[in-house]
Design a protein around this motif. Structure first.
Motif, PDB file in Angstrom:
ATOM      1  N   VAL A 515       0.837  -1.163  -0.110  1.00 53.36           N
ATOM      2  CA  VAL A 515       0.099  -0.151  -0.179  1.00 53.36           C
ATOM      3  C   VAL A 515       0.852   1.255  -0.059  1.00 53.36           C
ATOM      4  CG1 VAL A 515      -0.295   0.163   2.370  1.00 53.36           C
ATOM      5  CG2 VAL A 515      -2.112   1.172   0.932  1.00 53.36           C
ATOM      6  N   PHE A 516       1.970   1.169   0.875  1.00 56.59           N
ATOM      7  CA  PHE A 516       2.877   2.423   0.663  1.00 56.59           C
ATOM      8  C   PHE A 516       3.315   2.636  -0.855  1.00 56.59           C
ATOM      9  CE2 PHE A 516       2.990   2.665   5.275  1.00 56.59           C
ATOM     10  CZ  PHE A 516       3.537   3.950   5.443  1.00 56.59           C
ATOM     11  N   ALA A 517       3.782   1.327  -1.460  1.00 61.20           N
ATOM     12  CA  ALA A 517       4.332   1.604  -2.988  1.00 61.20           C
ATOM     13  C   ALA A 517       3.201   2.275  -3.616  1.00 61.20           C
ATOM     14  CB  ALA A 517       4.671   0.176  -3.278  1.00 61.20           C
ATOM     15  N   LEU A 518       1.817   1.682  -3.549  1.00 60.18           N
ATOM     16  CA  LEU A 518       1.000   2.031  -4.387  1.00 60.18           C
ATOM     17  C   LEU A 518       0.712   3.587  -4.370  1.00 60.18           C
ATOM     18  CD1 LEU A 518      -1.689  -0.727  -3.970  1.00 60.18           C
ATOM     19  CD2 LEU A 518      -0.375  -0.108  -6.182  1.00 60.18           C
ATOM     20  N   SER A 519       0.856   4.267  -3.135  1.00 61.99           N
ATOM     21  CA  SER A 519       0.491   5.737  -2.979  1.00 61.99           C
ATOM     22  C   SER A 519       1.732   6.353  -3.394  1.00 61.99           C
ATOM     23  CB  SER A 519       0.259   5.809  -1.490  1.00 61.99           C
ATOM     24  OG  SER A 519       1.296   5.681  -0.747  1.00 61.99           O
ATOM     25  N   ALA A 520       3.074   5.844  -3.323  1.00 65.86           N
ATOM     26  CA  ALA A 520       4.193   6.445  -3.929  1.00 65.86           C
ATOM     27  C   ALA A 520       4.159   6.531  -5.436  1.00 65.86           C
ATOM     28  CB  ALA A 520       5.252   5.840  -3.552  1.00 65.86           C
ATOM     29  N   LEU A 521       3.603   5.452  -5.936  1.00 65.27           N
ATOM     30  CA  LEU A 521       3.405   5.639  -7.544  1.00 65.27           C
ATOM     31  C   LEU A 521       2.131   6.467  -8.046  1.00 65.27           C
ATOM     32  CD1 LEU A 521       3.891   1.768  -7.981  1.00 65.27           C
ATOM     33  CD2 LEU A 521       5.349   3.635  -8.873  1.00 65.27           C
ATOM     34  N   GLY A 522       1.632   6.905  -6.862  1.00 61.94           N
ATOM     35  CA  GLY A 522       0.342   7.908  -7.575  1.00 61.94           C
ATOM     36  C   GLY A 522      -0.978   6.941  -7.745  1.00 61.94           C
ATOM     37  N   TYR A 549      -0.368   1.607  10.340  1.00 61.38           N
ATOM     38  CA  TYR A 549       0.118   1.909   8.959  1.00 61.38           C
ATOM     39  C   TYR A 549      -0.963   2.149   7.800  1.00 61.38           C
ATOM     40  CZ  TYR A 549       5.045   1.987  10.626  1.00 61.38           C
ATOM     41  OH  TYR A 549       6.198   2.120  10.953  1.00 61.38           O
ATOM     42  N   ALA A 550      -2.114   1.420   8.105  1.00 64.27           N
ATOM     43  CA  ALA A 550      -3.235   1.547   7.050  1.00 64.27           C
ATOM     44  C   ALA A 550      -3.891   3.028   7.423  1.00 64.27           C
ATOM     45  CB  ALA A 550      -4.217   0.487   7.573  1.00 64.27           C
ATOM     46  N   ASP A 551      -3.847   3.242   8.568  1.00 63.28           N
ATOM     47  CA  ASP A 551      -4.292   4.809   9.002  1.00 63.28           C
ATOM     48  C   ASP A 551      -3.404   5.814   8.480  1.00 63.28           C
ATOM     49  OD1 ASP A 551      -6.793   4.702  10.447  1.00 63.28           O
ATOM     50  OD2 ASP A 551      -5.869   3.664  12.052  1.00 63.28           O
ATOM     51  N   HIS A 552      -2.050   5.643   8.464  1.00 63.85           N
ATOM     52  CA  HIS A 552      -1.156   6.564   7.819  1.00 63.85           C
ATOM     53  C   HIS A 552      -1.332   6.813   6.360  1.00 63.85           C
ATOM     54  CE1 HIS A 552       2.402   7.554   5.670  1.00 63.85           C
ATOM     55  NE2 HIS A 552       3.000   8.323   6.886  1.00 63.85           N
ATOM     56  N   GLN A 553      -1.552   5.752   5.460  1.00 63.47           N
ATOM     57  CA  GLN A 553      -1.895   5.695   4.308  1.00 63.47           C
ATOM     58  C   GLN A 553      -3.335   6.278   3.961  1.00 63.47           C
ATOM     59  OE1 GLN A 553       0.289   4.603   1.488  1.00 63.47           O
ATOM     60  NE2 GLN A 553       1.480   5.434   3.258  1.00 63.47           N
ATOM     61  N   LEU A 554      -4.270   5.909   4.603  1.00 60.71           N
ATOM     62  CA  LEU A 554      -5.504   6.502   4.694  1.00 60.71           C
ATOM     63  C   LEU A 554      -5.444   8.029   4.581  1.00 60.71           C
ATOM     64  CD1 LEU A 554      -7.748   3.755   5.865  1.00 60.71           C
ATOM     65  CD2 LEU A 554      -7.691   4.473   3.616  1.00 60.71           C
ATOM     66  N   ALA A 555      -4.779   8.679   5.755  1.00 58.72           N
ATOM     67  CA  ALA A 555      -4.527   9.959   6.026  1.00 58.72           C
ATOM     68  C   ALA A 555      -3.822  10.502   4.761  1.00 58.72           C
ATOM     69  CB  ALA A 555      -3.725  10.213   7.241  1.00 58.72           C
ATOM     70  N   LEU A 556      -2.781  10.196   4.220  1.00 54.52           N
ATOM     71  CA  LEU A 556      -2.025  10.623   3.187  1.00 54.52           C
ATOM     72  C   LEU A 556      -3.027  10.773   1.981  1.00 54.52           C
ATOM     73  CD1 LEU A 556       0.485  11.785   1.888  1.00 54.52           C
ATOM     74  CD2 LEU A 556       1.142   9.055   1.348  1.00 54.52           C
ATOM     75  N   HIS A 625      16.276  10.108   6.668  1.00 61.38           N
ATOM     76  CA  HIS A 625      15.530  10.101   5.825  1.00 61.38           C
ATOM     77  C   HIS A 625      14.114  10.868   6.134  1.00 61.38           C
ATOM     78  CE1 HIS A 625      18.689   8.678   3.663  1.00 61.38           C
ATOM     79  NE2 HIS A 625      18.493   7.408   4.065  1.00 61.38           N
ATOM     80  N   ARG A 626      13.628  10.838   7.331  1.00 61.06           N
ATOM     81  CA  ARG A 626      12.204  11.190   7.652  1.00 61.06           C
ATOM     82  C   ARG A 626      11.231  10.272   7.081  1.00 61.06           C
ATOM     83  NH1 ARG A 626      11.802  17.469   8.760  1.00 61.06           N
ATOM     84  NH2 ARG A 626       9.875  16.583   9.848  1.00 61.06           N
ATOM     85  N   GLY A 627      11.470   8.957   6.851  1.00 63.39           N
ATOM     86  CA  GLY A 627      10.381   8.352   6.112  1.00 63.39           C
ATOM     87  C   GLY A 627      10.959   7.900   4.881  1.00 63.39           C
ATOM     88  N   THR A 628       9.768   7.316   3.905  1.00 66.72           N
ATOM     89  CA  THR A 628      10.221   7.239   2.731  1.00 66.72           C
ATOM     90  C   THR A 628      10.365   8.300   1.845  1.00 66.72           C
ATOM     91  OG1 THR A 628       7.631   7.077   2.268  1.00 66.72           O
ATOM     92  CG2 THR A 628       8.723   4.957   2.669  1.00 66.72           C
ATOM     93  N   PRO A 629      11.340   8.296   0.595  1.00 63.90           N
ATOM     94  CA  PRO A 629      11.552   9.530   0.032  1.00 63.90           C
ATOM     95  C   PRO A 629      10.679  10.548  -0.468  1.00 63.90           C
ATOM     96  CG  PRO A 629      12.902   7.361  -0.817  1.00 63.90           C
ATOM     97  CD  PRO A 629      11.682   6.896   0.120  1.00 63.90           C
ATOM     98  N   GLU A 630       9.580   9.846  -0.990  1.00 66.01           N
ATOM     99  CA  GLU A 630       8.530  10.910  -1.603  1.00 66.01           C
ATOM    100  C   GLU A 630       7.940  11.756  -0.646  1.00 66.01           C
ATOM    101  OE1 GLU A 630       6.193   7.294  -0.143  1.00 66.01           O
ATOM    102  OE2 GLU A 630       8.172   7.606  -1.370  1.00 66.01           O
TER     103      GLU A 630
END
Length: 677
Positions: A515-522, A549-556, A625-630
Motif C-alpha cells: 500500500v505504501f508503494a501504491l501511494s508512492a506511485l500515485g 500504517y493503514a491509517d497512515h496511508q488513508l490519512a495521506l 530520511h524522515r520516512g520514505t523518499p517521496e
C-alpha cells in the motif's frame, strides 16, 4: 523536563552534602559522588539533581547503570535515558555526542563502578562534544577524567539523638513497625547504639529497621553488637565495609531457609523482577513456585527487595550478597541457564503472539524486561547456543520498531556468527537484521541480507519465511525510492502465498509495503482500497502495528485528494496506535501527516506546533530520511501552506516553542488530550 525516578521513601538529612553538591555543580561539569555500597550515593544524587533541575534548560536525565556488567550496552542505556533512539547509521557514540552537542542538560550516571573504564571514556567524549552538558556520576571509585570533582559521601552522622542516622532510623522504624515506641530512655539508647554500631550507613539502618516487626530495639542492638564482636562471615568485602556486611549478614541469617534461597536465586535478575518470572526461574528443590510470591513479599518487608507496583527490584549491594551465596550453593551456572532459557521463551511467545489482541501487551513486556533479555542473549551467545539465533530473531522486530536499532544489529550480527543456517531461525535472523539495516539507511548491506534471506527462505519451503524475505527486499526498495520494484516484489509474494495471516504474519507486513508503494506511485484509488482492506484485516485480528500504517496511508490519500478533515482523523488514529506500541518512528510519521492535515485546514500556527513536535521525535530517532523518499516533497508543500496561513514570524515562533518542549507533552497536545493508557 527529564526522567528522574520516583522514590516513595523520604529523604533524610544530608544538608551539608546537598550544599556541597550544589556548589560543585555550579563550578564543575563533572561531579562524581563516591563512597562504599549502601552509603546512599544514588539517593543523594537524585535529590541533588532534582534541586539543580531549574539550571538546565533541557532537563535532567537519569541513566541507571546498575544492571550493566560489561560495556556493550552502555551507549544504548545512556542513549535511551536521554531519549535518543538509534536509527542513525553513525557510530552510536557519535550519534549521542551529536544529540547532546547543543543541549544544556544534566546527565546522571548512576552506579558506574562495574564499567568504570567505559564510563570514563564515554564521559570524556560527551563533555568534549557538548559544552552545555554537565555530568553527575555515582561510583565506588572516581572516573579519573580530567576536570572531575570528587565528593566523598560519608555515612550519616551517628553521634546522638539529634544526628542524621537517628533521624533516618526513626523515619524507617515508623514505616516498618509503627507500633514500636522510640521515646523511652531505654529504646532511645538502644537505637543510638544501633546507629553507632552500623556506622550510620543508610542501607544497614534500613535492614535493621525492617526487623522491628519481630524484634525489640534492644534485641536488635544486642544482637548486632554481638555479631560485630564475633564476626565470622564468609565474605571477602573490605574491612571498612564491616558494618554493612554485618547488617546484611545478620538480615540474611534471620531469613528462613527458603527466603535465603530465593534471595540468592533472585540475584540472577539484573533488572526489575516480575513474580511470574521469579517463579519460572527460581523454583526448584525446597522452593515451590506457588510459594514464591509470598516469599518475595516477605523479602520486601525485610528491605531485601523494593516493591514498585507489580514488580520488585533488588539493590545492587544486596544482589552482590545474594550472588555470593549463589556461588556458595554452586547454583550460579544452572540459574543463569534457567534465566536465559526462560527469557528466550518470553521472546518466542512475544513473536508468536505478535499478530493478535495481545500485541500491545507483548511490546510492553519486551520493553520492561529489556535488561533480562540482553543478559539472556549474552549468556546464550557465550554458550554458543543456537537458541541465541532464535531469540535474537524474535526480539529483532520489537527492538527495531521501538528504535533500538544498534542493539538489534549488534545482537543479530553476533547470533548469525554462531548460526549453522540449518533452521528457519536462520531466515528470521537474516530478515530481522536486514530490516534493521534498512532502517539505519545501510541499503547496500540490507540488499545483501535480502538475497541471503531469500535463499534461506527457499530452502525452508515455509510460507512465513518466504513472505519475510519478500517483506525485507520490498521494504529496502521502498526506502531506496524504488516503489515500483517494491510493489512488484510484495504483490508477487502476496499473490503466490495467500492464506491466513495467523499462519504467516509477514503477509500483513507485505501488505503494508504494497500500500505504501501504491501511494508512492500515485495509484491513490488502488492504495485506498488496499489500505481499507488492510485496516479491516487488522481489526479482525485485534492488532495495532499494521492498522496504524493503514491509517497512515488513508490519512495521506485523503490529504492528497483534498479531504483534510478525514486525513486528520486517520492521522490521530495512527498516532494513538503507535503510542500504544511506543513506536517512535511511527509517531514521527504520524505527526508529520497531522501537521499537513491541520495546515490544509488553514491553521498554520497549530500545524507549526505539531510539526515542531514531529521534529523532536525525528531528532530522537536520528533517522536520516524522515520516512520514505517521496514524503519529503509533500512535507515541504505542507510547510509552505502553514507558513502562508500563519505568517513566517508566527510560524517560526510556534515551531521553535514545540521544538524545545517535552516530546510527550507535545504528543498529548497533538492527540488533543486523548492519550491512550
Amino acid at each position: 523536563m527529564g526522567n528522574l525516578p520516583v522514590v516513595t521513601t523520604s529523604f533524610v538529612g544530608r544538608i551539608s552534602e546537598l550544599g556541597d553538591a550544589a556548589r560543585a555543580l555550579e563550578k564543575h561539569r563533572l561531579v562524581t559522588l563516591t563512597g562504599s555500597g549502601g552509603v546512599g550515593k544514588s539517593r543523594l544524587a537524585l535529590r541533588a539533581a532534582d534541586r539543580a533541575s531549574e539550571r538546565y534548560a533541557d532537563g535532567v536525565w537519569w541513566a541507571d547503570l546498575s544492571h550493566l556488567y560489561d560495556d556493550r550496552l552502555l551507549i544504548g542505556t545512556v542513549s535511551d535515558a536521554v531519549g535518543l533512539l538509534d536509527h542513525d547509521l553513525a557510530r552510536p557514540v557519535e550519534a549521542l555526542c551529536e544529540r547532546l552537542a547543543d543541549r544544556n542538560l544534566l546527565l546522571v550516571l548512576d552506579c558506574c563502578e562495574r564499567i568504570i573504564d567505559s564510563c570514563s571514556h564515554l564521559v570524556r567524549e560527551l563533555l568534549a562534544a557538548a559544552p552545555g552538558l554537565a555530568v553527575l556520576a555515582t561510583s565506588r571509585k572516581p572516573l579519573g577524567v580530567r576536570g572531575e570533582y570528587r565528593l566523598d559521601v560519608p555515612p550519616l552522622a551517628a553521634g546522638g539523638d539529634g544526628e542524621e542516622a537517628m533521624r533516618l532510623f526513626r523515619d524507617r522504624a515508623a514505616t516498618a513497625a509503627p507500633h514500636v515506641a522510640l521515646d523511652t530512655p531505654g529504646t532511645t539508647a538502644a537505637a543510638v547504639r544501633i546507629c553507632r554500631r552500623l556506622e550510620g550507613i543508610p542501607l544497614a539502618l534500613e535492614l535493621a529497621c525492617a526487623r522491628l516487626a519481630e524484634n525489640s530495639v534492644e534485641q536488635i542492638a544486642d544482637r548486632l553488637g554481638s555479631r560485630l564482636d564475633f564476626l565470622t562471615d564468609r565474605t571477602v568485602w573490605p574491612e571498612r565495609h564491616r558494618a554493612l556486611r554485618t547488617a546484611i549478614g545478620w538480615s540474611h541469617e534471620l531469613c528462613t531457609p527458603t527466603e535465603r534461597l530465593l534471595w540468592a536465586r533472585l540475584s540472577v535478575f539484573p533488572g526489575a523482577i516480575e513474580e511470574a518470572d521469579a517463579q519460572a526461574v527460581c523454583s526448584g528443590g525446597p522452593l515451590r513456585a506457588d510459594a514464591i510470591p509470598a516469599l518475595m513479599a516477605r523479602l520486601a518487608t525485610q528491605s531485601v527487595l523494593q516493591h514498585n507496583g507489580s514488580r520488585y527490584r533488588m539493590l545492587d549491594t544486596l544482589r552482590e550478597y545474594g550472588a555470593m551465596w549463589l556461588d556458595e550453593l554452586d547454583e550460579r551456572k544452572p540459574l543463569a541457564q534457567r534465566h536465559a532459557e526462560h527469557f528466550a521463551d518470553v521472546a518466542r511467545q512475544a513473536h508468536t503472539c505478535w499478530l493478535g489482541p495481545q500485541q500491545v501487551a507483548w511490546y510492553r513486556r519486551i520493553a520492561e524486561t529489556d535488561a533480562d533479555l540482553c543478559a539472556a542473549l549474552d549468556h546464550l551467545l557465550a554458550e554458543g547456543s543456537e537458541k541465541a539465533v532464535e531469540m535474537a530473531g524474535c526480539t529483532g522486530l520489537f527492538w527495531s520498531c521501538c528504535g533500538h536499532l544498534q542493539r538489534a544489529r549488534v545482537y543479530l550480527e553476533r547470533a548469525l556468527r554462531i548460526d549453522s543456517g540449518r533452521s528457519k531461525h536462520h531466515t528470521r535472523a537474516l530478515w530481522a537484521l536486514g530490516i534493521t539495516l534498512t532502517l539505519q539507511g545501510d541499503h547496500e548491506s540490507a540488499r545483501e541480507f535480502g538475497e541471503r534471506c531469500s535463499v534461506a527462505a527457499w530452502h525452508d519451503h515455509d510460507a512465513e519465511s518466504m513472505l519475510s524475505a519478500a517483506h525485507l527486499v520490498s521494504f529496502n526498495y521502498l526506502m531506496m525510492g524504488r516503489p515500483q520494484t517494491a510493489h512488484d516484489v510484495s504483490d508477487h509474494a502476496l499473490r503466490s502465498l495467500p492464506g491466513d495471516p495467523l499462519a504467516a504474519p509477514s503477509q500483513l507486513r507485505c501488505r503494508v509495503i504494497r500500500v505504501f508503494a501504491l501511494s508512492a506511485l500515485g495509484r491513490l484509488d488502488d492504495a485506498y482500497e488496499d489500505a481499507t482492506n488492510l485496516q479491516q484485516l487488522s481489526l479482525r485480528y485485534g492488532e495495532y502495528w499494521a492498522r496504524a500504517y493503514a491509517d497512515h496511508q488513508l490519512a495521506l490519500i485523503h490529504l492528497l485528494q483534498g479531504r483534510p478533515r478525514e486525513a486528520e482523523d486517520h492521522a490521530r488514529s495512527m498516532l494513538a496506535g503507535k503510542y500504544q506500541l511506543r513506536d517512535s518512528l511511527g509517531i514521527a510519521l504520524g505527526l508529520d501527516l497531522l501537521a499537513g492535515a491541520i495546515a490544509a485546514q488553514g491553521d498554520g500556527v497549530e500545524a507549526a506546533r505539531t510539526s515542531g513536535t514531529g521534529h523532536v521525535y525525528w531528532r530522537m530517532i536520528g533517522h536520516p530520511h524522515r520516512g520514505t523518499p517521496e514524503l519529503g516533497v509533500i512535507r515541504d508543500a505542507w510547510e509552505r501552506q502553514a507558513r502562508e496561513a500563519a505568517g513566517d514570524p508566527a510560524y517560526d515562533s510556534a515551531y521553535h516553542r514545540s521544538l524545545t518542549a517535552d516530546a510527550e507533552s507535545g504528543l498529548v497536545r497533538a492527540l488533543q488530550g486523548h492519550l491512550p493508557s
